[in-house]
Design an enzyme around this catalytic site. Structure first.
Site, short mmCIF file in Angstrom:
data_model
loop_
_atom_site.label_atom_id
_atom_site.label_comp_id
_atom_site.label_asym_id
_atom_site.label_seq_id
_atom_site.Cartn_x
_atom_site.Cartn_y
_atom_site.Cartn_z
N CYS A 97 0.86 -1.18 0.00
CA CYS A 97 0.00 0.00 0.00
C CYS A 97 0.90 1.23 0.00
CB CYS A 97 -0.89 -0.01 1.24
SG CYS A 97 -1.83 1.52 1.47
N CYS A 120 -1.24 -10.24 -7.53
CA CYS A 120 -1.65 -11.42 -6.77
C CYS A 120 -1.70 -10.99 -5.30
CB CYS A 120 -0.62 -12.52 -7.01
SG CYS A 120 -1.02 -14.07 -6.22
FE FE Z 1 -2.75 0.97 3.60
#
Ligand code: FE
Length: 139
Positions: A97, A120
């Site tokens: 992220c 993935c």
């Molecule tokens: Fe995050």
């Protein structure tokens, strides 16, 4: 680049389930075909389970047969970041992220889309269509 979300290990432990913590903060991989989104075909936005960042849109999800949710591309150019991962005797590109550095999964160059990418991703790192932005301290 958006502001980073930085939390201590203890703070993440308090907010996440054991499985979510192991995957997103320790880089573990859930067993194939066990995650809740493997066969999910619901429309919506997959957000980071840690911080609520939009990561993947359901219309880029496809069945790769791998046992993990698979996507052809991220939700936006700044949604995720990649890092070279040489663990477990393999050279792979880790996907994290971009906002909170959560481990999400890996990206491979064998996808079906024009970009030829297969993201993935562990179900445990994702949160589909939740209104919770995952960050009580922000708005
Ligand atoms: Fe995050």
């Amino acid at each position: 680049m958006k502001d980073k979300l930085i939390r201590s290990e203890a703070e993440w432990r308090a907010e996440l389930t054991d499985e979510q913590y192991r995957v997103t903060r320790e880089g573990a991989t859930e067993r194939p075909f066990t995650g809740r989104y493997v066969n999910c075909k619901q429309d919506g936005v997959y957000r980071c389970v840690c911080c609520g960042q939009e990561l993947f849109a359901s219309d880029t999800k496809y069945d790769s047969g791998s046992g993990w949710p698979s996507f052809t591309r991220p939700a936006g150019e700044e949604a995720v970041a990649t890092r070279r991962d040489t663990s477990h005797g393999m050279i792979r590109d880790e996907v994290v992220c971009a906002k909170c550095d959560a481990h999400l999964g890996h990206v491979f160059p064998d996808g079906p889309g024009p970009e030829r990418l297969r993201f993935c991703i562990n179900s445990a790192a994702l949160d589909l269509n939740s209104d919770n932005d995952g960050d009580a301290g922000e708005g």
